[in-house]
Design a protein around this motif. Structure first.
Motif, PDB file in Angstrom:
ATOM      1  N   ASP A   8       1.027  -1.083  -0.059  1.00 58.64           N
ATOM      2  CA  ASP A   8       0.068   0.073  -0.016  1.00 58.64           C
ATOM      3  C   ASP A   8       0.815   1.175   0.000  1.00 58.64           C
ATOM      4  O   ASP A   8       0.410   2.361   0.256  1.00 58.64           O
ATOM      5  CB  ASP A   8      -0.918   0.002   1.296  1.00 58.64           C
ATOM      6  N   VAL A   9       2.119   1.202  -0.485  1.00 56.56           N
ATOM      7  CA  VAL A   9       2.823   2.478  -0.683  1.00 56.56           C
ATOM      8  C   VAL A   9       2.511   3.151  -1.870  1.00 56.56           C
ATOM      9  O   VAL A   9       2.494   2.436  -3.088  1.00 56.56           O
ATOM     10  CB  VAL A   9       4.398   1.981  -0.596  1.00 56.56           C
ATOM     11  N   ALA A  10       2.184   4.311  -1.710  1.00 55.37           N
ATOM     12  CA  ALA A  10       1.719   5.189  -3.012  1.00 55.37           C
ATOM     13  C   ALA A  10       2.833   5.066  -3.911  1.00 55.37           C
ATOM     14  O   ALA A  10       3.942   5.246  -3.825  1.00 55.37           O
ATOM     15  CB  ALA A  10       1.597   6.596  -2.690  1.00 55.37           C
ATOM     16  N   SER A  11       2.230   4.685  -5.218  1.00 54.65           N
ATOM     17  CA  SER A  11       3.350   4.749  -6.574  1.00 54.65           C
ATOM     18  C   SER A  11       4.345   5.943  -6.509  1.00 54.65           C
ATOM     19  O   SER A  11       5.597   5.589  -6.680  1.00 54.65           O
ATOM     20  CB  SER A  11       2.649   4.403  -7.748  1.00 54.65           C
ATOM     21  N   TYR A  12       3.959   6.929  -6.415  1.00 50.78           N
ATOM     22  CA  TYR A  12       4.783   8.191  -6.557  1.00 50.78           C
ATOM     23  C   TYR A  12       5.714   8.411  -5.370  1.00 50.78           C
ATOM     24  O   TYR A  12       6.820   9.233  -5.276  1.00 50.78           O
ATOM     25  CB  TYR A  12       3.917   9.440  -6.645  1.00 50.78           C
ATOM     26  N   ARG A  13       5.604   7.480  -4.291  1.00 52.30           N
ATOM     27  CA  ARG A  13       6.609   7.541  -3.254  1.00 52.30           C
ATOM     28  C   ARG A  13       7.328   6.582  -3.319  1.00 52.30           C
ATOM     29  O   ARG A  13       8.457   6.472  -2.615  1.00 52.30           O
ATOM     30  CB  ARG A  13       5.956   7.346  -1.747  1.00 52.30           C
ATOM     31  N   ILE A  14       7.542   5.656  -4.294  1.00 50.54           N
ATOM     32  CA  ILE A  14       8.150   4.352  -4.407  1.00 50.54           C
ATOM     33  C   ILE A  14       9.836   5.131  -4.665  1.00 50.54           C
ATOM     34  O   ILE A  14      10.578   4.614  -4.276  1.00 50.54           O
ATOM     35  CB  ILE A  14       7.869   3.254  -5.534  1.00 50.54           C
ATOM     36  N   ARG A  15       9.824   6.093  -5.455  1.00 55.02           N
ATOM     37  CA  ARG A  15      11.122   6.539  -5.706  1.00 55.02           C
ATOM     38  C   ARG A  15      11.833   7.161  -4.369  1.00 55.02           C
ATOM     39  O   ARG A  15      12.958   7.478  -4.560  1.00 55.02           O
ATOM     40  CB  ARG A  15      10.880   7.855  -7.001  1.00 55.02           C
ATOM     41  N   LEU A  69       5.644  11.595 -10.633  1.00 57.28           N
ATOM     42  CA  LEU A  69       4.953  12.601  -9.917  1.00 57.28           C
ATOM     43  C   LEU A  69       6.059  13.156  -9.016  1.00 57.28           C
ATOM     44  O   LEU A  69       6.745  12.531  -8.235  1.00 57.28           O
ATOM     45  CB  LEU A  69       3.787  11.977  -9.188  1.00 57.28           C
ATOM     46  N   SER A  70       5.877  14.572  -8.566  1.00 57.45           N
ATOM     47  CA  SER A  70       6.911  15.393  -7.712  1.00 57.45           C
ATOM     48  C   SER A  70       6.339  14.875  -6.395  1.00 57.45           C
ATOM     49  O   SER A  70       4.896  14.566  -5.973  1.00 57.45           O
ATOM     50  CB  SER A  70       6.812  16.704  -7.923  1.00 57.45           C
ATOM     51  N   ASP A  71       7.365  15.050  -5.311  1.00 55.42           N
ATOM     52  CA  ASP A  71       6.902  14.884  -3.950  1.00 55.42           C
ATOM     53  C   ASP A  71       6.457  16.136  -3.304  1.00 55.42           C
ATOM     54  O   ASP A  71       7.323  16.998  -2.851  1.00 55.42           O
ATOM     55  CB  ASP A  71       8.135  14.467  -3.246  1.00 55.42           C
ATOM     56  N   SER A  72       4.998  16.470  -3.404  1.00 58.83           N
ATOM     57  CA  SER A  72       4.401  17.644  -3.025  1.00 58.83           C
ATOM     58  C   SER A  72       4.273  17.686  -1.321  1.00 58.83           C
ATOM     59  O   SER A  72       3.451  18.624  -1.039  1.00 58.83           O
ATOM     60  CB  SER A  72       3.397  17.932  -3.683  1.00 58.83           C
TER      61      SER A  72
END
Length: 324
Positions: free
Chosen positions: A80-87, A297-300
């Motif tokens: 359940d880690v958001a895809s845009y946080r994987i990086r 996606l940027s880390d906002s």
């Protein structure tokens, strides 16, 4: 000054930061003793690191090195880690403590694989493979972990001894300094005899262990928060072989369970990697689709984990189903 923020969160979703000179986060195997990570070169540490928070890392789980671009860990560590946080998820190797985690080059995660039938409530099929965005800079074949397979089941016998390794807590209530890498000895328990936790039914796809006393604390050797995803190691005729992945245990790390009359009943449950050898190979070779993929996606968020991921990582105080 650099800081480390602990990712072992209580249900209040709190965490804290300290200066690197006074690091005080989730460090030890229960009853563990210091060991040089060079003796277990396949050990990896997982953490979050955000561009918006330079000099801060969030260690949360362990893992082991499959090859230069793939890490084996537990599904519950990355579920359940958001895809845009994987990086923002990084991997460090060759680190004996938090200072060395800062010193080494940390490599970001690109893709996450875990079985489609992984159950985050029962923790069955608790296995995952991480694909890295680039090769580990210091990787050599010496780092590659030796995994057990179905032809090597000699570890499933009474009194067989294993080694647990990791950077996890001293116990459920004590945080200690430096994230030192430690090891301890545990003993095999038949998984069908270690069904001692409500809602968690063990199977032959899991390995259970019990610990031994090490001081006058009434605790025994065991894994704890911070150790999830790390390896259970068996000495197979002189070859350090990973037979399990740290999965879950009782809410108090290392507390003897006397419900079945045995003061040293099981404290730790592991995913048996031999039962997933084919799945691991397919994930490693890209023969199956990634469960989650990093995006551009940027880390906002300013470096903050999403609520779903925080809640997922915070469910330690119930059954300690996440040792991380």
């Amino acid at each position: 000054m650099k800081a480390v923020l602990g990712l072992v969160l209580p249900l209040s979703l709190c965490s804290f930061a300290l200066q690197a000179e006074d690091i005080n986060i989730t460090p030890y195997i229960v009853g563990g003793e210091p060991v040089n990570v060079a003796e277990y070169p396949f050990m990896a540490s997982l953490m979050f690191e955000y561009e918006s928070q330079p000099g801060v890392i969030y260690p949360f789980c362990g893992g082991s090195i499959l090859d230069s671009t793939h890490i084996l860990t537990a599904a519950h560590c990355v579920y359940d880690v958001a895809s845009y946080r994987i990086r923002n998820m990084k991997v460090a190797i060759e680190a004996n403590n938090a200072q060395e985690m800062f010193a080494v080059q940390r490599v970001s995660v690109k893709n996450i694989y875990y079985p489609r039938d992984y159950n985050n409530s029962t923790l069955l099929n608790d296995v995952a493979v991480l694909e890295l965005s680039e090769p580990l800079p210091t990787y050599s074949t010496n780092h590659k972990v030796k995994l057990s397979d179905l032809s090597e089941q000699g570890y499933r016998s009474a009194n067989e001894k294993f080694t647990i390794i990791g950077y996890g807590r001293l116990d459920s209530n004590i945080q200690n300094a430096d994230l030192d890498f430690l090891k301890a000895e545990v003993e095999y328990v038949n998984p069908l005899d270690c069904d001692v936790w409500t809602n968690f039914t063990t199977s032959d796809k899991q390995i259970c262990t019990k610990g031994s006393s090490f001081d006058d604390s009434n605790l025994v050797t065991a894994t704890c928060q911070g150790d999830s995803g790390g390896p259970l190691v068996w000495d197979n005729n002189g070859v350090k072989t990973q037979i399990g992945i740290v999965s879950f245990g009782p809410s108090i790390c290392g507390q003897p369970n006397q419900s079945n009359g045995d003061p040293l009943a099981a404290q730790s449950v592991f995913t048996d990697v031999s039962q997933y050898a084919d799945w691991i190979r397919k994930a490693q070779s890209g023969e199956i689709a990634a469960t989650r993929t990093a995006t551009d996606l940027s880390d906002s968020s300013g470096g903050t984990l999403g609520f779903g991921s925080l809640l997922s990582l915070a469910l330690f105080s119930l059954y300690r189903r996440k040792y991380s």
